[in-house]
Design a protein around this motif. Sequence first.
Motif, short mmCIF file in Angstrom:
data_model
loop_
_atom_site.label_atom_id
_atom_site.label_comp_id
_atom_site.label_asym_id
_atom_site.label_seq_id
_atom_site.Cartn_x
_atom_site.Cartn_y
_atom_site.Cartn_z
N THR A 1 2.94 -13.72 14.72
CA THR A 1 2.19 -12.92 13.77
C THR A 1 3.13 -12.41 12.68
OG1 THR A 1 0.70 -12.19 15.52
CG2 THR A 1 0.68 -10.93 13.47
N HIS A 2 2.83 -12.76 11.43
CA HIS A 2 3.57 -12.21 10.30
C HIS A 2 2.90 -10.89 9.92
CE1 HIS A 2 5.89 -15.90 9.80
NE2 HIS A 2 4.77 -16.56 10.02
N ALA A 3 3.27 -9.83 10.64
CA ALA A 3 2.59 -8.54 10.51
C ALA A 3 2.78 -7.93 9.14
CB ALA A 3 3.06 -7.59 11.60
N VAL A 4 4.01 -8.00 8.62
CA VAL A 4 4.32 -7.53 7.27
C VAL A 4 5.06 -8.65 6.57
CG1 VAL A 4 5.57 -5.82 5.89
CG2 VAL A 4 4.42 -5.11 7.99
N ASP A 5 4.53 -9.11 5.45
CA ASP A 5 5.05 -10.32 4.81
C ASP A 5 5.36 -10.05 3.34
OD1 ASP A 5 5.71 -12.87 4.13
OD2 ASP A 5 3.80 -13.78 4.67
N ASP A 6 6.63 -9.78 3.05
CA ASP A 6 7.10 -9.61 1.67
C ASP A 6 6.32 -8.51 0.93
OD1 ASP A 6 8.74 -10.13 -0.51
OD2 ASP A 6 7.40 -11.68 -1.31
N VAL A 7 6.26 -7.33 1.54
CA VAL A 7 5.50 -6.21 0.98
C VAL A 7 6.37 -5.37 0.06
CG1 VAL A 7 4.42 -3.99 1.54
CG2 VAL A 7 3.78 -6.06 2.81
N SER A 8 5.88 -5.14 -1.15
CA SER A 8 6.53 -4.25 -2.11
C SER A 8 5.53 -3.19 -2.54
CB SER A 8 7.03 -5.03 -3.33
OG SER A 8 8.02 -5.98 -2.95
N LEU A 9 5.97 -1.92 -2.52
CA LEU A 9 5.05 -0.81 -2.77
C LEU A 9 5.84 0.41 -3.22
CD1 LEU A 9 2.03 0.22 -2.31
CD2 LEU A 9 2.84 1.02 -0.07
N VAL A 10 5.23 1.21 -4.10
CA VAL A 10 5.84 2.46 -4.54
C VAL A 10 4.86 3.60 -4.31
CG1 VAL A 10 6.73 3.76 -6.52
CG2 VAL A 10 7.26 1.32 -6.29
N VAL A 11 5.35 4.68 -3.68
CA VAL A 11 4.56 5.90 -3.51
C VAL A 11 5.17 6.96 -4.44
CG1 VAL A 11 3.80 7.70 -1.92
CG2 VAL A 11 4.07 5.34 -1.10
N PRO A 12 4.48 7.28 -5.55
CA PRO A 12 5.01 8.29 -6.46
C PRO A 12 5.08 9.66 -5.78
CG PRO A 12 3.30 6.97 -7.53
CD PRO A 12 3.26 6.65 -6.06
N ALA A 13 6.07 10.46 -6.15
CA ALA A 13 6.23 11.79 -5.56
C ALA A 13 4.99 12.64 -5.81
CB ALA A 13 7.47 12.47 -6.15
N GLY A 14 4.50 13.30 -4.76
CA GLY A 14 3.36 14.19 -4.87
C GLY A 14 2.01 13.53 -4.88
N SER A 15 1.97 12.21 -4.72
CA SER A 15 0.69 11.50 -4.77
C SER A 15 0.32 10.96 -3.40
CB SER A 15 0.77 10.34 -5.77
OG SER A 15 1.61 9.31 -5.27
N THR A 16 -0.91 10.43 -3.30
CA THR A 16 -1.40 9.80 -2.07
C THR A 16 -1.70 8.34 -2.37
OG1 THR A 16 -2.38 11.86 -1.27
CG2 THR A 16 -3.17 9.82 -0.28
N VAL A 17 -1.04 7.44 -1.65
CA VAL A 17 -1.28 6.00 -1.78
C VAL A 17 -1.96 5.51 -0.51
CG1 VAL A 17 -0.23 3.72 -2.02
CG2 VAL A 17 0.66 5.64 -3.35
N GLY A 18 -3.12 4.91 -0.67
CA GLY A 18 -3.88 4.42 0.48
C GLY A 18 -3.58 2.96 0.78
N ILE A 19 -3.50 2.64 2.07
CA ILE A 19 -3.37 1.25 2.53
C ILE A 19 -4.66 0.91 3.26
CG2 ILE A 19 -2.03 -0.41 3.86
CD1 ILE A 19 -0.36 0.81 1.73
N VAL A 20 -5.41 -0.05 2.74
CA VAL A 20 -6.67 -0.44 3.37
C VAL A 20 -6.62 -1.92 3.70
CG1 VAL A 20 -7.95 1.35 2.12
CG2 VAL A 20 -7.85 -0.95 1.18
N GLY A 21 -7.44 -2.33 4.66
CA GLY A 21 -7.49 -3.72 5.07
C GLY A 21 -8.09 -3.84 6.44
N GLU A 22 -8.32 -5.06 6.86
CA GLU A 22 -8.94 -5.30 8.16
C GLU A 22 -7.98 -5.02 9.31
OE1 GLU A 22 -12.00 -8.90 7.73
OE2 GLU A 22 -10.02 -9.42 7.02
N SER A 23 -8.53 -4.95 10.50
CA SER A 23 -7.72 -4.84 11.70
C SER A 23 -6.82 -6.07 11.80
CB SER A 23 -8.64 -4.78 12.93
OG SER A 23 -7.91 -4.84 14.10
N GLY A 24 -5.53 -5.83 12.10
CA GLY A 24 -4.59 -6.93 12.18
C GLY A 24 -3.99 -7.32 10.84
N SER A 25 -4.28 -6.56 9.77
CA SER A 25 -3.76 -6.91 8.45
C SER A 25 -2.31 -6.48 8.28
CB SER A 25 -4.61 -6.27 7.35
OG SER A 25 -4.56 -4.86 7.43
N GLY A 26 -1.81 -5.63 9.19
CA GLY A 26 -0.42 -5.19 9.12
C GLY A 26 -0.24 -3.74 8.69
N LYS A 27 -1.34 -3.00 8.57
CA LYS A 27 -1.27 -1.61 8.10
C LYS A 27 -0.41 -0.75 9.02
CE LYS A 27 -5.68 -0.65 8.23
NZ LYS A 27 -6.15 -1.81 8.98
N SER A 28 -0.71 -0.80 10.32
CA SER A 28 0.02 0.06 11.27
C SER A 28 1.47 -0.38 11.44
CB SER A 28 -0.69 0.08 12.63
OG SER A 28 -1.94 0.73 12.52
#
Length: 542
Positions: free
Chosen positions: A298-325
């Motif tokens: 299982t390629h649980a996390v595959d070449d993920v790039s992401l920025v969470v700006p200071a003081g903000s809320t960034v949501g991660i959504v997707g199906e079960s098994g998409s690699g969120k957890s």
Amino acid sequence: MTALLSIQSLTVALPSGGDRPHALADVDLEVRAGEILCVVGESGSGKSMTAGAVLGLLPDGVRASGGRILWDGEDLLAASPERLRRLRGKEIGMIFQEPMTALNPLRTIGDQIAEVFRAHTGLRRNEIRARTLALLESVRIPDPPSALRAYPHELSGGQRQRAMIAMALALEPKLLIADEPTTALDVTTQAQILHLIHDLQRRKGTAVLFITHDFGVVAEIADRVAVMQHGRLVETGPAEVVLNDPRDSYTRSLIAAVPPLHPAARERRGNGQAALTLTGLSKTYGKRHWLKRNARVTHAVDDVSLVVPAGSTVGIVGESGSGKSTLARTVLGLVCPEAGEMLVYGEAVRFKHAAERRRHAAQVQMVFQDPYGSLNPRHRVGDIVTQGPVTHGVPRRQAWERALELFELVGLGADALNRYPHEFSGGQRQRVGLARALAMEPKILVADEPVSALDVSVQAQVLDLLARLQEQLHLSILFITHDLRVAAQVCDQIAVMKAGKIVEQGDSARIFNAPAHPYTQALLAAVPGRLWTPGAGQKRVA
């Protein structure tokens, strides 16, 4: 139409010393063949206790003290244990809320589903295997042949729930009792399961007693709705009436707490600085080698790039098994990535040394999905909350004073510090979980499905609390959820994950109003009750 199941003046007594004498008091309900009755209400309202009474599965010390439960005219309260065993699975199927508890951890998924056929039919071994495989395919479990051989811990939470649903549907029972069957599922799987239940209802005339706190699901499938509060039935009627013109004030308050599927207007937060930066992060599970050539990879996390700006809320959504957890665990340092880089406020994070891991733990903390499972039942919550700071060298007295401040901040009194986790409600336990995470004074909070198991009213309270704490403490939040209604209300930006990759990301308003990727469009189209607006008087979706 004659009722298939008729609950008449059912009263279930609780042991002495509880917060009330009865779990259920004079409850009257009936389920007719071919209809879906949705039972809604807050935690502790008696929904699951009603289901347990029907199947003779009440907890120890809890008993039915009055009334009748008629099944095709037979009083189940007077039925023998042997009769109830023959009834369960064959005539009345049950989907339990927590699959990890209901499934046997020592047996494969295929063996547990096959047991239903072995117990109630005379099918041969190869026929049972074919039927079991077809069931797993019908509930859309990825790679059904591998899932057949997998143990419960080898599947994601959503996949375990699908296996539990397959088991309940195996013999196409006359009545299906579904206790929060879609709570842990993503929207596309929810849509598939609801369609599956609807199809069974139409083809076989199956009656469904559907217990849920998700009013979107109610709007999608219910023929009738029953609303419970403190063990009593406060309102019942056709779904269109209860959803769009509720009579009881309690029902109105529940519907008012349902978040709309439209992004809330919000000002851009933060000063432009990046709190968390992920670049090319990758993590793979189950690598093949010569001893395990058929291992699941299982390629649980595959070449993920992401920025969470200071003081903000960034949501991660997707199906079960998409690699969120897995992404959440990587950000926390509980999982070491095989490739990529992570920066916290511009400083690279490395986990080779214990001192580095301890410093990272002080900066990034987590609010878990299951507050009961993540709190040690043998420890008082005050000790649980102070454990982290004390481990990091904070004097015990100072840590305790900070815990007192945090409990006031999250809406719990000082006396709560000396209580055990089981003495709190689900919403209160989640507040304890928040206090524990905040005790380390982190810069970044990872919230993994923090409200998915909570009632809509408690959910609204926890989300309001989280927003207030973010403002007061200048937190940056990585918010992981499968509930797009919740994501619309709390997230400044959204990243959509599929098969370990981020397929689309951007401002919440743009993602919800003009999704570009077909997968994002499919997620939004699958939201249960998406055309029903709480309080707007619209008719439900057929």
